[in-house]
Design an enzyme around this catalytic site. Structure first.
Site: not given
Ligand code: DHB
Ligand code: FE
Length: 282
Positions: A12, A59, A192, A239
């Site tokens: 996501h 979040h 990420h 995550e």
């Molecule tokens: C991004 C990724 C995420 O999982 C999130 O919760 C918020 C931002 C991103 O890559 O921008």
């Molecule tokens: Fe996220």
């Protein structure tokens, strides 16, 4: 016995909601991501689930750092999206399934998981992204039961604990007396990191090994502790625990139906994996 028919795991990213609202699906940047989804919708059309039990991480919209449950389950009749600060348009509310929610809560507490039960719950892009990708018309085809796992504030639950949680959720779904067809969703990851020295970190090799493991050796990721997962997948890449919990819920003998991996969407490695439960589970 409620049939648990399959699982759908997906990354996501708030920007996905914005891209859908602006109709950017055909642009060069977005096409490789969005073209992974028609086969998912085809699968949904074939399987016709009635309910989605969604493993996701909030979040900061519903829980903030002052009160952070490790595991929380929604038991609301309806779940509203709200402004998360990313400039994403809000989507229509999702219908809940309080009776199934309470069944899950009762079964999990009986199995000694300490669950926070939420009769009110706002949901963020971790819920709206997969549901919008599943039902772009925003006529949601499923009622939802959100299962929230903390990946925001340390200490986080271990991969081993999330696997156990997922297994218990799978048992609880299968012991539900209704005839609803249930799909489990894992929303989060893949690798990420949004902040700190390693901001922008993506680990393709680890992601691909992890996704592969869900098909052929699903408990593989339980060998890693939380810091090892952060090292390999990034601070927000943890995550991926949502995928692990969803896979655990599905049970043994599941079969991959569709998969895609694309880097990057915003700062994130974006993947999708669809699996059917073993026939006897369906
Ligand atoms: C991004 C990724 C995420 O999982 C999130 O919760 C918020 C931002 C991103 O890559 O921008
Ligand atoms: Fe996220």
């Amino acid at each position: 016995m409620a049939p648990l028919i399959g699982s759908l795991c997906s990354s996501h990213v708030p920007a996905i909601g914005r891209a859908m609202a602006k109709g950017l699906q055909g642009e060069d940047y977005w096409r490789p991501f969005f073209q992974a989804w028609p086969p998912v919708r085809q699968w949904l059309g074939d399987r016709q689930p009635d309910v989605a039990v969604v493993f996701y991480n909030d979040h900061g919209l519903n829980f903030f750092l002052d009160k952070m449950p490790t595991f929380a389950i929604g038991a609301a009749p309806e779940y509203h999206h709200a402004d998360e600060g990313w400039g994403i348009p809000q989507v229509p509310p999702f219908q809940g399934h309080p009776a199934l929610s309470w069944h899950l809560i009762e079964q999990l507490v009986a199995e000694e998981f300490d669950i926070t039960s939420c009769q009110e719950m706002l949901v963020d892009h971790a819920i709206t992204n997969p549901l919008q990708l599943m039902y772009p018309s925003q006529h949601w085809g499923v009622r939802i039961v959100p299962v929230c796992i903390n990946t925001v504030q340390f200490p986080l639950p271990s991969a081993r604990r999330c696997w156990a949680l997922g297994e218990a959720v799978g048992r609880a779904i299968r012991s539900w007396g209704g005839a609803e067809k249930v799909v489990v969703i894992g929303s989060g990851g893949l690798s990420h990191q949004l902040d700190g020295k390693r901001a922008g970190f993506i680990n393709r090799d680890f992601d691909l090994a992890f996704v592969e493991s869900l098909v052929h050796d699903p408990q593989w990721a339980t060998q890693f502790n939380t810091l090892q997962l952060v090292e390999k997948a990034g601070t927000q890449g943890v995550e991926l625990l949502m995928w692990l919990a969803a896979r655990a819920a599905l049970g043994p003998g599941a079969t991959q139906r569709h998969g895609s991996y694309h880097v990057p969407i915003s700062n994130t490695a974006a993947g999708v994996l669809v699996m059917d439960a073993a026939l006897e589970g369906r």
